[in-house]
Design a protein around this motif. Structure first.
Motif, mmCIF file in Angstrom:
data_model
loop_
_atom_site.group_PDB
_atom_site.id
_atom_site.type_symbol
_atom_site.label_atom_id
_atom_site.label_comp_id
_atom_site.label_asym_id
_atom_site.label_seq_id
_atom_site.Cartn_x
_atom_site.Cartn_y
_atom_site.Cartn_z
ATOM 1 N N THR A 150 0.700 -1.220 -0.040
ATOM 2 C CA THR A 150 -0.020 -0.140 -0.033
ATOM 3 C C THR A 150 0.893 1.256 -0.072
ATOM 4 O O THR A 150 0.498 2.091 -0.773
ATOM 5 C CB THR A 150 -0.857 -0.088 1.264
ATOM 6 O OG1 THR A 150 -1.637 -1.085 0.970
ATOM 7 C CG2 THR A 150 -1.758 1.147 1.236
ATOM 8 N N ALA A 151 2.002 1.320 0.907
ATOM 9 C CA ALA A 151 2.616 2.667 1.167
ATOM 10 C C ALA A 151 3.224 2.859 -0.099
ATOM 11 O O ALA A 151 3.348 4.181 -0.788
ATOM 12 C CB ALA A 151 3.678 2.356 2.088
ATOM 13 N N ASP B 292 4.479 -0.211 7.329
ATOM 14 C CA ASP B 292 4.631 -1.113 8.103
ATOM 15 C C ASP B 292 6.222 -0.764 8.555
ATOM 16 O O ASP B 292 6.700 -0.946 9.879
ATOM 17 C CB ASP B 292 4.484 -2.401 7.937
ATOM 18 C CG ASP B 292 3.203 -2.783 8.072
ATOM 19 O OD1 ASP B 292 2.228 -1.943 8.468
ATOM 20 O OD2 ASP B 292 2.913 -4.114 8.072
ATOM 21 N N ALA C 154 15.586 -4.964 -4.014
ATOM 22 C CA ALA C 154 16.338 -3.746 -4.062
ATOM 23 C C ALA C 154 17.415 -3.586 -2.945
ATOM 24 O O ALA C 154 16.853 -4.182 -1.847
ATOM 25 C CB ALA C 154 15.411 -2.585 -4.102
ATOM 26 N N GLU D 298 9.472 -4.111 -6.870
ATOM 27 C CA GLU D 298 8.897 -5.061 -5.805
ATOM 28 C C GLU D 298 9.624 -6.601 -6.202
ATOM 29 O O GLU D 298 9.541 -7.160 -7.286
ATOM 30 C CB GLU D 298 7.337 -5.126 -6.352
ATOM 31 C CG GLU D 298 6.794 -6.301 -5.596
ATOM 32 C CD GLU D 298 6.666 -6.413 -4.199
ATOM 33 O OE1 GLU D 298 6.458 -5.212 -3.398
ATOM 34 O OE2 GLU D 298 7.234 -7.438 -3.606
ATOM 35 N N PHE E 245 -0.929 -0.696 9.721
ATOM 36 C CA PHE E 245 -2.277 -0.595 9.047
ATOM 37 C C PHE E 245 -2.223 -0.114 7.737
ATOM 38 O O PHE E 245 -1.446 0.597 7.449
ATOM 39 C CB PHE E 245 -3.193 0.233 9.976
ATOM 40 C CG PHE E 245 -3.378 -0.048 11.588
ATOM 41 C CD1 PHE E 245 -4.380 -1.181 11.613
ATOM 42 C CD2 PHE E 245 -2.786 0.642 12.381
ATOM 43 C CE1 PHE E 245 -4.463 -1.554 12.831
ATOM 44 C CE2 PHE E 245 -2.938 0.358 13.786
ATOM 45 C CZ PHE E 245 -3.808 -0.735 13.983
ATOM 46 N N THR E 246 -2.964 -0.514 7.022
ATOM 47 C CA THR E 246 -3.218 -0.108 5.600
ATOM 48 C C THR E 246 -3.421 1.103 5.400
ATOM 49 O O THR E 246 -2.750 2.059 4.689
ATOM 50 C CB THR E 246 -4.255 -1.079 4.815
ATOM 51 O OG1 THR E 246 -3.672 -2.611 4.741
ATOM 52 C CG2 THR E 246 -4.385 -0.654 3.190
ATOM 53 N N LYS F 253 -10.306 -10.703 5.467
ATOM 54 C CA LYS F 253 -11.848 -10.050 5.084
ATOM 55 C C LYS F 253 -12.763 -11.003 4.378
ATOM 56 O O LYS F 253 -13.935 -11.131 4.571
ATOM 57 C CB LYS F 253 -11.950 -8.870 4.849
ATOM 58 C CG LYS F 253 -11.795 -7.704 6.138
ATOM 59 C CD LYS F 253 -10.467 -7.521 6.633
ATOM 60 C CE LYS F 253 -9.882 -8.159 7.990
ATOM 61 N NZ LYS F 253 -8.721 -8.042 8.319
ATOM 62 N N ASP G 132 1.377 -7.046 1.628
ATOM 63 C CA ASP G 132 0.617 -7.815 2.304
ATOM 64 C C ASP G 132 -0.996 -7.683 2.359
ATOM 65 O O ASP G 132 -1.699 -8.736 2.429
ATOM 66 C CB ASP G 132 1.095 -7.528 3.929
ATOM 67 C CG ASP G 132 1.885 -8.449 4.715
ATOM 68 O OD1 ASP G 132 2.259 -9.438 3.854
ATOM 69 O OD2 ASP G 132 2.672 -8.266 5.526
ATOM 70 N N ASN H 55 0.687 -15.955 8.237
ATOM 71 C CA ASN H 55 -0.072 -15.334 7.204
ATOM 72 C C ASN H 55 0.332 -15.340 5.687
ATOM 73 O O ASN H 55 -0.562 -15.213 4.861
ATOM 74 C CB ASN H 55 -0.621 -13.670 7.660
ATOM 75 C CG ASN H 55 0.526 -12.927 7.298
ATOM 76 O OD1 ASN H 55 1.761 -13.024 8.070
ATOM 77 N ND2 ASN H 55 0.800 -11.976 6.492
HETATM 78 C C1 LIG Z 1 -3.431 -11.309 7.994
HETATM 79 C C2 LIG Z 1 -3.454 -9.825 8.184
HETATM 80 C C3 LIG Z 1 -4.616 -9.053 8.403
HETATM 81 C C4 LIG Z 1 -4.416 -7.657 8.192
HETATM 82 N N1 LIG Z 1 -5.747 -6.939 8.258
HETATM 83 C C5 LIG Z 1 -5.741 -5.635 8.105
HETATM 84 C C6 LIG Z 1 -6.861 -4.790 8.157
HETATM 85 O O1 LIG Z 1 -7.995 -5.496 8.090
HETATM 86 N N2 LIG Z 1 -6.702 -3.398 8.186
HETATM 87 C C7 LIG Z 1 -5.757 -2.878 8.071
HETATM 88 O O2 LIG Z 1 -5.358 -1.636 8.067
HETATM 89 N N3 LIG Z 1 -4.428 -3.597 8.075
HETATM 90 C C8 LIG Z 1 -4.550 -5.131 8.207
HETATM 91 N N4 LIG Z 1 -3.235 -5.679 8.131
HETATM 92 C C9 LIG Z 1 -2.131 -4.944 8.134
HETATM 93 C C10 LIG Z 1 -1.542 -4.269 6.549
HETATM 94 O O3 LIG Z 1 -1.677 -5.592 5.812
HETATM 95 C C11 LIG Z 1 -0.298 -3.577 6.609
HETATM 96 O O4 LIG Z 1 -0.189 -2.702 7.334
HETATM 97 C C12 LIG Z 1 0.034 -3.137 5.202
HETATM 98 O O5 LIG Z 1 0.054 -4.074 4.159
HETATM 99 C C13 LIG Z 1 1.351 -2.485 5.156
HETATM 100 O O6 LIG Z 1 1.641 -1.900 3.834
HETATM 101 P P1 LIG Z 1 3.134 -1.537 3.671
HETATM 102 O O7 LIG Z 1 3.018 -1.015 2.157
HETATM 103 O O8 LIG Z 1 3.813 -0.823 4.645
HETATM 104 O O9 LIG Z 1 3.812 -3.074 3.660
HETATM 105 P P2 LIG Z 1 3.699 -4.583 2.704
HETATM 106 O O10 LIG Z 1 2.071 -4.430 2.281
HETATM 107 O O11 LIG Z 1 4.188 -5.437 3.351
HETATM 108 O O12 LIG Z 1 4.460 -4.257 1.186
HETATM 109 C C14 LIG Z 1 5.701 -4.106 1.157
HETATM 110 C C15 LIG Z 1 6.324 -4.921 0.008
HETATM 111 O O13 LIG Z 1 7.769 -4.608 -0.035
HETATM 112 C C16 LIG Z 1 8.198 -5.647 -0.906
HETATM 113 N N5 LIG Z 1 9.772 -5.628 -0.489
HETATM 114 C C17 LIG Z 1 10.239 -5.893 0.742
HETATM 115 N N6 LIG Z 1 11.440 -5.983 0.775
HETATM 116 C C18 LIG Z 1 11.784 -5.638 -0.494
HETATM 117 C C19 LIG Z 1 13.077 -5.108 -1.274
HETATM 118 N N7 LIG Z 1 14.353 -5.321 -0.637
HETATM 119 N N8 LIG Z 1 13.024 -5.206 -2.771
HETATM 120 C C20 LIG Z 1 11.818 -5.244 -3.294
HETATM 121 N N9 LIG Z 1 10.668 -5.297 -2.596
HETATM 122 C C21 LIG Z 1 10.691 -5.359 -1.373
HETATM 123 C C22 LIG Z 1 7.424 -6.983 -0.302
HETATM 124 O O14 LIG Z 1 7.391 -8.010 -1.160
HETATM 125 C C23 LIG Z 1 5.936 -6.300 -0.155
HETATM 126 O O15 LIG Z 1 5.121 -6.440 -1.351
HETATM 127 C C24 LIG Z 1 -3.165 -7.140 8.209
HETATM 128 C C25 LIG Z 1 -2.142 -7.682 8.284
HETATM 129 C C26 LIG Z 1 -2.248 -9.100 8.115
HETATM 130 C C27 LIG Z 1 -0.834 -9.821 7.912
#
Ligand SMILES: Cc1cc2nc3c(=O)[nH]c(=O)nc-3n(C[C@H](O)[C@H](O)[C@H](O)COP(=O)(O)OP(=O)(O)OC[C@H]3O[C@@H](n4cnc5c(N)ncnc54)[C@H](O)[C@@H]3O)c2cc1C
Length: 477
Positions: free
Chosen positions: A19-20, A309, A120, A39, A316-317, A56, A46, A164
């Motif tokens: 998401t971020a 995260d 990366a 990516e 949180f998303t 969900k 996630d 997960n």
């Molecule tokens: C089971 C579960 C249920 C959840 N339910 C909810 C909910 O209902 N509501 C809510 O708000 N949040 C929920 N969350 C939390 C939410 O999924 C996360 O907060 C959100 O996905 C964070 O987004 P992000 O972009 O920080 O990281 P991520 O979604 O984890 O994305 C990070 C990405 O970076 C990539 N990456 C990592 N390292 C590298 C690298 N070196 N080079 C290239 N790519 C890389 C990874 O492959 C990944 O695709 C849930 C989490 C889980 C585990």
């Protein structure tokens, strides 16, 4: 490592397409920036693949199963729902597929983002390598998310378990028994789902209660709901050892008790993805909690930001999205800068009933010695909840003592995650509880619970003198 056309320098290189990263990349490209997004796994991170969306979707099926079992409460014949575990999982994946195009490489490329697939790694503060290519940029956004943290349980690495990251795609049939390590949001949500899908679930929670960040009264409603669904809950459970047993696993607790199950789900915490990123080469400081950021989400290198995260500020998303928006805004309009830590952060655990929170809890207030008034309204007194046979839960709103200013709310109940939005907006806009009391809410709705809790304050404000005057006005002595 080669350098080719398309390798930059970019205005922004974003690492991670969760998401971020997705929101940062799409928003910046939409505003004319030259953006690359890297990516290493599935687009969407996630939330789409292994988090919010699949969980969900399963919750939705499990909820229907539970309602069918309770059909008599609606005056219907009870019929034990007939379902196949595999089809419920297939439906979850199909729902996920429906959302996936939104986060796809094609959509990002159509928005003008250069997408690179691979891992990366920083080689200097101004350059990363991805699969033998070097990408240079003026600014970087690290959005690498997190992963399940494994608890220090002896023998855990010798047994097979799900997290997960695997459970939604690799659990192929219904395990008769499932042990879940962790009674946080993920453990509670999935524990209830599996129990409703006829799995004998045991949640092992180290803390003294489920959802330990929440007030005891709120956590207790969730606990009772899970128990009604047949979940066995062991709190204060200190799991010491895991070993293979039969086709499954045996978990030994301090105190001698042991639990056996055909499957194990580890949901006992999350760790930020900081390793292997070359943060040392980039000069970016981090701790076990995540990348160190200031209020504007800048790391120890001012041109490198961290979002979502990995920044260790919450998982949180919607927080990841807010981080992305803040970063793009601050890059574009450097003055006055938007602070990421000023926004209110609501959250919701999607058990049935849901538990939603914003701001202070009663226990936070007690711990911080903050003087508050607490106004509470039980859903068992709310007409909509009664006609829907969904009477479990309450609305609890905290204000500064003697004041109208809202400091926090906890709502447990049907659609609590939606209902709390009104309180979030009120807090964000500095609107007091009396305004919620004066606001006409459609009848009968769950949102009316907010107004009813607000009314409690208005009634409690009537001074003895006012009460006496009112009595006189009505002709009572
Ligand atoms: C089971 C579960 C249920 C959840 N339910 C909810 C909910 O209902 N509501 C809510 O708000 N949040 C929920 N969350 C939390 C939410 O999924 C996360 O907060 C959100 O996905 C964070 O987004 P992000 O972009 O920080 O990281 P991520 O979604 O984890 O994305 C990070 C990405 O970076 C990539 N990456 C990592 N390292 C590298 C690298 N070196 N080079 C290239 N790519 C890389 C990874 O492959 C990944 O695709 C849930 C989490 C889980 C585990």
């Amino acid at each position: 490592v080669s350098r080719r056309a398309g390798d930059g320098p970019y205005d922004i290189v974003v690492i991670g397409a969760g998401t971020a990263g997705l929101v940062t990349a799409a928003a910046a490209a939409g505003l004319g920036a030259r953006v690359a997004l890297v990516e290493r796994g599935r687009m969407g991170g996630d939330c789409l693949n292994t988090g919010c969306v699949p969980s969900k979707a399963l919750i939705s099926s499990a909820r229907l199963v539970a309602r069918m079992r309770r059909a008599a409460e609606w005056g219907l014949e009870t019929a034990e729902p007939r379902f196949s575990f595999e089809k419920v999982f297939a439906r979850m994946r199909q729902r996920r597929e429906k959302i996936a195009p939104h986060d796809s490489q094609e959509r990002l490329e159509a928005a003008g983002v250069a997408v690179f697939r691979g891992t990366a790694k920083f080689v200097s503060p101004r350059e990363i390598v991805v699969e033998n290519r070097r990408l240079a940029a003026k600014r970087f956004v690290i959005a690498t998310g997190g992963r399940p943290a494994l608890p220090p349980v002896e023998g855990l690495s010798d047994v097979s378990f799900f997290t997960n990251e695997t459970v939604f795609d690799e659990l192929m049939s219904r395990p008769p028994r499932l042990a879940i390590l962790g009674g946080g949001p993920i453990g509670c949500e999935l524990g209830q789902v599996f129990a409703r899908l006829d799995v004998k679930v045991t949640i092992l929670q180290r803390a003294e209660r489920l959802l330990e960040r929440e007030d005891a009264d709120a956590s207790d409603v969730v606990r009772r709901a899970l128990e009604t669904d047949g979940v066995r809950i062991a709190t204060g459970a200190d799991v010491r050892r895991a070993a293979r047993a039969g086709g499954g696993v045996r978990l030994e607790l301090a105190g001698g008790e042991a639990i056996e199950a055909e499957a194990l789900l580890v949901a006992s915490g999350r760790a930020p993805n900081c390793e292997g990123l070359g943060l040392e080469e980039a000069g970016v400081a981090y701790t076990k909690k995540g990348i160190t950021v200031d209020s504007f989400l800048r790391t120890s290198q001012r041109h490198i930001y961290a979002a979502g995260d990995v920044a260790g500020l919450g998982q949180f998303t919607h927080l990841a999205e807010q981080h992305a928006r803040t970063i793009v805004r601050n890059i574009l309009v450097p003055w006055p800068k938007a602070r990421a830590d000023r926004a209110l952060l609501p959250w919701c655990t999607y058990t049935d009933p849901e538990l939603a929170r914003v701001g202070l809890s009663e226990e936070d207030a007690r711990r911080g010695e903050i003087a508050v008034d607490v106004f509470r309204f039980e859903l068992s007194d709310l007409d909509r909840a009664i006609v829907e046979s969904e009477e479990k839960g309450f609305v609890k709103i905290l204000t500064a003592k003697g004041k109208d200013r809202i400091l926090g709310a906890t709502i447990v109940g049907e659609r609590a995650g939606d209902v709390i939005a009104e309180i979030v907006l009120a807090m964000q806009a500095g609107v007091g509880l009396s305004t919620i009391s004066e606001t006409v809410h459609a009848y009968p709705t769950f949102a009316e619970g907010n107004r009813r809790a607000a009314d409690v304050r208005v009634r409690s404000r009537l001074t003895p003198v006012a009460r006496r005057l009112l009595a006189l006005r009505w002709g009572h002595s």
